[in-house]
Design a protein around this motif. Sequence first.
Motif, short mmCIF file in Angstrom:
data_model
loop_
_atom_site.label_atom_id
_atom_site.label_comp_id
_atom_site.label_asym_id
_atom_site.label_seq_id
_atom_site.Cartn_x
_atom_site.Cartn_y
_atom_site.Cartn_z
N ASP A 376 -0.64 -3.41 4.23
CA ASP A 376 -1.36 -3.87 5.44
C ASP A 376 -1.62 -4.61 6.07
O ASP A 376 -2.14 -5.40 5.37
CB ASP A 376 -2.57 -2.66 4.61
CG ASP A 376 -3.50 -2.91 6.02
OD1 ASP A 376 -3.35 -2.11 7.42
OD2 ASP A 376 -4.75 -2.46 5.93
N TRP A 383 -1.31 -1.65 -0.72
CA TRP A 383 -2.02 -0.76 -1.56
C TRP A 383 -1.30 0.35 -2.36
O TRP A 383 -0.35 0.65 -2.33
CB TRP A 383 -2.99 -0.01 -0.88
CG TRP A 383 -4.05 -0.60 0.23
CD1 TRP A 383 -3.63 -1.18 0.86
CD2 TRP A 383 -5.23 -1.33 -0.42
NE1 TRP A 383 -4.42 -2.36 1.75
CE2 TRP A 383 -5.35 -1.92 0.65
CE3 TRP A 383 -6.00 -1.23 -0.97
CZ2 TRP A 383 -7.14 -2.75 1.56
CZ3 TRP A 383 -7.48 -1.96 -1.40
CH2 TRP A 383 -7.44 -2.56 -0.14
N ASP A 404 6.89 17.70 5.29
CA ASP A 404 5.58 17.53 5.43
C ASP A 404 5.36 16.78 4.49
O ASP A 404 3.69 16.45 4.37
CB ASP A 404 4.72 18.50 5.49
CG ASP A 404 4.33 19.94 5.80
OD1 ASP A 404 4.94 18.80 6.80
OD2 ASP A 404 4.97 21.02 6.28
N ARG A 420 1.10 13.12 5.30
CA ARG A 420 0.55 12.49 6.85
C ARG A 420 -0.69 11.79 5.72
O ARG A 420 -0.92 10.87 5.86
CB ARG A 420 -0.25 13.76 6.89
CG ARG A 420 -1.51 13.32 8.71
CD ARG A 420 -1.35 14.58 9.47
NE ARG A 420 -2.35 16.16 8.17
CZ ARG A 420 -4.16 16.46 8.14
NH1 ARG A 420 -4.07 16.09 9.15
NH2 ARG A 420 -4.02 16.53 8.10
N GLU A 421 -1.27 12.20 4.50
CA GLU A 421 -2.16 11.10 3.23
C GLU A 421 -1.63 9.66 3.66
O GLU A 421 -1.84 8.93 3.42
CB GLU A 421 -2.05 11.82 2.31
CG GLU A 421 -3.55 12.71 2.09
CD GLU A 421 -3.78 13.09 0.52
OE1 GLU A 421 -3.47 14.33 0.33
OE2 GLU A 421 -4.00 12.45 0.05
N LEU A 424 -1.70 7.77 6.14
CA LEU A 424 -3.42 7.21 6.35
C LEU A 424 -3.69 6.31 5.81
O LEU A 424 -3.18 6.80 4.85
CB LEU A 424 -3.81 8.30 6.79
CG LEU A 424 -3.44 9.27 8.50
CD1 LEU A 424 -3.94 10.34 8.82
CD2 LEU A 424 -3.46 8.40 9.78
N GLY A 425 -4.92 5.82 5.78
CA GLY A 425 -5.18 5.29 4.11
C GLY A 425 -4.97 4.43 3.63
O GLY A 425 -3.62 4.12 3.57
N GLN A 426 -5.53 4.26 2.53
CA GLN A 426 -4.95 2.85 1.72
C GLN A 426 -5.27 3.56 0.75
O GLN A 426 -5.15 2.90 -0.37
CB GLN A 426 -6.05 1.71 2.03
CG GLN A 426 -5.39 1.01 3.14
CD GLN A 426 -6.95 0.58 3.73
OE1 GLN A 426 -7.59 0.29 3.17
NE2 GLN A 426 -6.30 -0.80 5.12
N HIS A 427 -5.25 4.87 -0.14
CA HIS A 427 -5.77 5.61 -1.10
C HIS A 427 -4.71 5.68 -1.81
O HIS A 427 -3.69 6.41 -1.41
CB HIS A 427 -6.07 6.46 -1.18
CG HIS A 427 -6.37 7.39 -0.11
ND1 HIS A 427 -5.64 7.12 0.70
CD2 HIS A 427 -5.59 8.86 -0.59
CE1 HIS A 427 -5.33 8.57 0.91
NE2 HIS A 427 -5.35 9.92 -0.08
N LEU A 428 -4.67 6.20 -3.12
CA LEU A 428 -3.55 6.56 -4.47
C LEU A 428 -3.53 8.71 -3.81
O LEU A 428 -4.00 9.37 -4.16
CB LEU A 428 -3.53 6.56 -5.74
CG LEU A 428 -2.89 6.28 -6.81
CD1 LEU A 428 -1.54 5.72 -6.33
CD2 LEU A 428 -2.73 6.85 -8.21
N ARG A 432 2.12 16.23 -5.55
CA ARG A 432 1.68 18.10 -4.81
C ARG A 432 1.93 18.61 -5.65
O ARG A 432 1.71 20.01 -6.01
CB ARG A 432 2.05 18.35 -3.35
CG ARG A 432 0.53 18.17 -2.05
CD ARG A 432 0.76 18.43 -1.08
NE ARG A 432 -0.04 18.73 -0.17
CZ ARG A 432 0.19 18.89 1.25
NH1 ARG A 432 0.58 18.84 1.68
NH2 ARG A 432 -1.16 18.71 1.85
#
Lengths: 610, 700
Positions: A376, A383, A404, A420-421, A424-428, A432
């Motif tokens: 980032d 991350w 997906d 999509r996850e 976005l974001g910066q998480h682990l 699925r």
Amino acid sequence: MSDLFFAELRRFRSWALAAAVLHLTVLGFLTRMVDLAQQPLVVYRAFGAVYFAIGLLLGLYQMGSYRRPNTWLQLLHRPVPPWRIALELATACLVLLAAAIGGPILITAGGQELWTARVVDFRHFLLAPAASLLAGCGYLAGAYTLLAGRRWGILVLVLPALLAVSTAGGVGALVMQLLVLLALGGLVLIAFEPERGRTPRRPLALAATALPVMVGVLITFRFAGFLFEMGWILAGSHPLNSTPPPGGYVEATRADGKALLAAGIGPADDELRRQLHAEVRLSEVHALGRLYEREPRRNELTNPAPMEFDDAERRVRWVFSHDSGRFHGVRLTDGGAHLTDHGDLGAGADGTPFPTPALPFGDGLVATTSTVYQYDSVSQRLWPRLAVPAPEVLAGAALAPVGDHVAVFSDRALYFYDAREFGLGQHLVPARLRLPMPGPAGELVRIDLIERLDGYLVSFLYGAGALDGRARPFQEVVLVDGQGAVQVLPRRELPVDGPAAWHHLQFWPSPVLNALAEGAETLFAAPSPLLATAPPPRPVALRLLALGLCLLSLVLAFLRSRRLPLSPAARWGWLAACGLFGLPALVTLFLLHPAPERWAPAPAATPALA
Amino acid sequence: MPTLPHRARTLRAVVLLAFGQLAAGFAPASAEEPTTWRQAVAIESRRPALSTLPRAVFLQRPNVLSPRLSPDGRRLAYLLDRDDRVGLWLVETAGGEARRLLAETDATAAAWSRDGRFLFLISERQVGALPLDGQPGGGLVTALRGAERRRLLGVDPVHPAALLVTAEDVAAGSNPLDPGTPRRFRLLRLAPDEGPVTLHESPHLILSAAFDGDGQLAFLGLVDGGEQVVAAVTPSGGVREITRCTPVAAPGCRLIGTLPDGSAAFVHGHLEENFGHLARLDRDGTVQPWHRDPHGEADLDEVTFDLTTGMPRLASYRSIVAHVHGLDSEAARHLERITRQLPNRDLRFQIGRERWLVSERNSDRPGEWLHLYDPARGRLAPVLHELQPDSLPRQALARKLPFAYEASDGHRLHGFVFVPPGHDPARAPLITQVHGGPWNHVEVGWDAVAQFLANRGFVVFQPNFRGSTGHGRDYLEAARGDFGNGRVQQDIVDGVRQLMAAGIGDPQRVAITGGSFGGYSTLVGLTFQPEVFQVGVAFVPPPDFGWAIDWNTRETDGSVVAGVPLRDSLAALGLGAPESRERLRRESPRAHAARLRRPVVLVAAGRDDRVALRSVLHYAATLDVLGKDVTLYVEPEAGHAAADDLSREMLLYLLEATFHRHLGGPEPAPPSQELAEKLARDQRLGNEGQIAVGSTQVRP
């Protein structure tokens, strides 16, 4: 050291000095153009080949200049044993090579460390001894080629070839190079005798010479087969040249994704298969590629790929340092050092060192053996975003989302993560879906998949190494739905096209020698789960053939040895070698002990008639 | 005359005319003014038949994009698209040559700063500032989206030159897609060459902000738990909720402005009424309706604010016919002058101090036509007309006739009909064009596809079935989630039958088409009403609406109302219960693929973020296995909406070719080489050259 050592130093000092200056100039020029510390493996291989060639030329030149009879006599006519003379000559050249090859590398690396913000690790300084050792191996191989018997001397050149296929890395690679150097050195000392080209007589010397010659014979045999196949292919009449046999392994490796999936589904004789065939026809097939053949290791001498990536917005290049375990920033504008608010760029929010080397791939992505990190630019952080559970090792990824999901595979399973996850974001992002891999990672050839309405249809093709008899190829097609339920379609076993004897060419001429050669390839190399294989047993017919060839070699060796002036120990040694190693030992016997010359009886003197 | 199905005959075959509105629905092209529906249709049929216009005419797009009047009304900035290069231009409204400010930009819109000294250039990913008077401050103002998910609210009405932007903060390591993740939203003021100023922080998504005359933040529009909230900002910086409402598919209560003294906010929405309207919302929660549709049929579409005073001046309605109303006497007086010169048009306004910019759009004329109005002199003058693509005379195209009808359960519904001039409407093939959404509506204005079809001699019916927006909350909620083969589809079929009962459309030659939900309705019609529809062309259709809703809820950022996640709107849309979506699945064309008996053409997009490509492929594969007459095209790089001209032409061509083949419509002109190659490239299913007509061969 005696005068001979210093005389030899003086003899070549101008050349060495010129070579060092030239070498340093070339390295300096290249350093201005690129970062030599961050080149792909192929570049280091090319450099290594050049260094080896330089050593080889020196060895050939040096021994070529001494092998003229008068010079040779003059050289050996000293109150020291021949091996001592050889040692001094060789040591002098090795010292000169180290100075001309290793010195400039050390100076270049040191200069880069002192005067630039580029990353120079301890491993980069080890490139100097590695290059010197390679050049030394080349020198000794060249020297031995001229000293040893004409029939077998050149075969010993295969010993340095072991370095090209060795999977050892880091210090292990250096040890491997040193061992080869010592082996070649030993051979040179053995061969350095007043009577050049004579077969060694002492049993130990004979065995030390015979073993590499046997391996050389075996590899020459394989190489001849390789050349034959290349010629066949170039001639255009090779059976696998154009359309491979239907239903076989070669066809599967070459098939496009749709054709391969269709073949894996099998005949459309039920509703599910008809539907799957129709979906494959209409869908885009995604292929998953490997990130590397095996995972990068801390402090290995070379890189599978440049360990760097650019932040285009900040105009910063991030380069991984094996020493610190972090990425170091270099400004692209002026080459100066760049730091984040935590200093160098590590893993996660705290910038901790990466546990294993981090290989950049894709757009701002970095992979370690277990985790994919995403860069980032705003926070200047890497991350952790995708991870495979320990002790699995990350093997490959789909760079673009597959519907997906983004997909990642390890040595044991294929994982799907929410795309999509991931965007976005910066998480682990948690996985699925998990789909166990149906074969050993080292034999995986390709993964193809299509999206289904609710899940995926995945084809795994295994069989890497099958053309060398090391794998049994198969294709397995798997359905996985959105809840992770897996349905495996019947596995498709794939015949390996062509005669088995051809694919097992490495085996049957000498199973024991082949095992030794394979062992040497992995000597000092840490095992990698990504290279794991489950080779099938060799065909019984070929095992019988190998046994028969060993017996035949034994019989022929017995017959041959009866006609040779061998000591009992040598005779029994050759018989044992031929029984154990088979044909290569027999050929070596013929090479090292040619038939004794037969002198025709002199005609009886006839008194002249007076 | 072909007979109608029994059910259709039993319907009240009464076609209602929106009396008094029809005449305003289109501009008179002749001296004849219709007063009844039948008269309007008769007038259309008596007009000379239209010449067949090339497809390219219907692909025309305006060259002048995003025209923006400066707050003082002295300057007009616009983006000009020439040869696929978009440049930024400026012209003085008093007259003079336009001058080019930027030769090329990736901006899609421009906006003036409050002081008129900067132009903000807005693109998908960032906003830049362009100083106009040589002052410093040019360059990037903010990136949009990104890690902070920045959203542009608009130009700051207080600061001389600044933007209002919201930023979202999520703790590192948290999943931003998880509704339970704690987050903070910040309202930022971003001025060129100045650091960001945080005006407010909230745990709720900030949709809008309103400032009083002193420049103090007075009201905030927020989203909380799927509801829209209007909150007053206290002097201490705290917020106090005034009202909250559940938006259905249109704003429930969207904050759009405030009185200068900050005592009340202006809100656009339904609030407690059936129709969307403009209301004044006092700080104590008192609601005073400010303006609503005087005809009592349409939701408020747009409120125009004065660029200098920030007060609302005009209210526009477009659901059935376009009409605008002045919100003060002066605005009403100027509006009357303008509409006298531009009667019966769909007009939009920008109100500057010295000039008004009047934008004219029409259902029977492509493009947007700009006029400058001088309020001091009451004069209206065209501007930039020379830059628009060559247009057609208004008589060259069909008219969009508002059409009201009674459904089989007695519910009054609205829609539009295009009757091809010069044709006997009873013998013309009828195309039912269903809008997408479904929480959307067909409104007045230009419609390229319908005009194209009418030009080819087809009657085009555009139903605003119940569940459509624009006609009040009751209309919207009346669908009750029945989007399968149920009430909504019956509304569409009822409309078709009523038209045929009225002698419009050949019952033996009826087709259905549409995109997105319209495509889904196409598949429903072909599957369950084959006695009505002979063929269909479905663009980006979800074959299973229940699955599509679930997928959108789970996998996309889709929302019906800005800022409100789709999952939070489902209950209000009648789809909150899993059983309702399960019912849609059971009734879906996918579940009943075997029942399909009519030929269908499917067009799917590879980068569709609303309808999963795989859902269309799976359906097409199923039809193929069942041996149905299905043709499939996939545009790998296209999104949910056809973006480029070639894609749009392909859609027109497929409609034309399909209806020629199955309904006996006119033979289409052969595709250009480029289009033929695209057709061949994109076709994945169907007989070879099935769509090919004319001399150009199309081979997949």
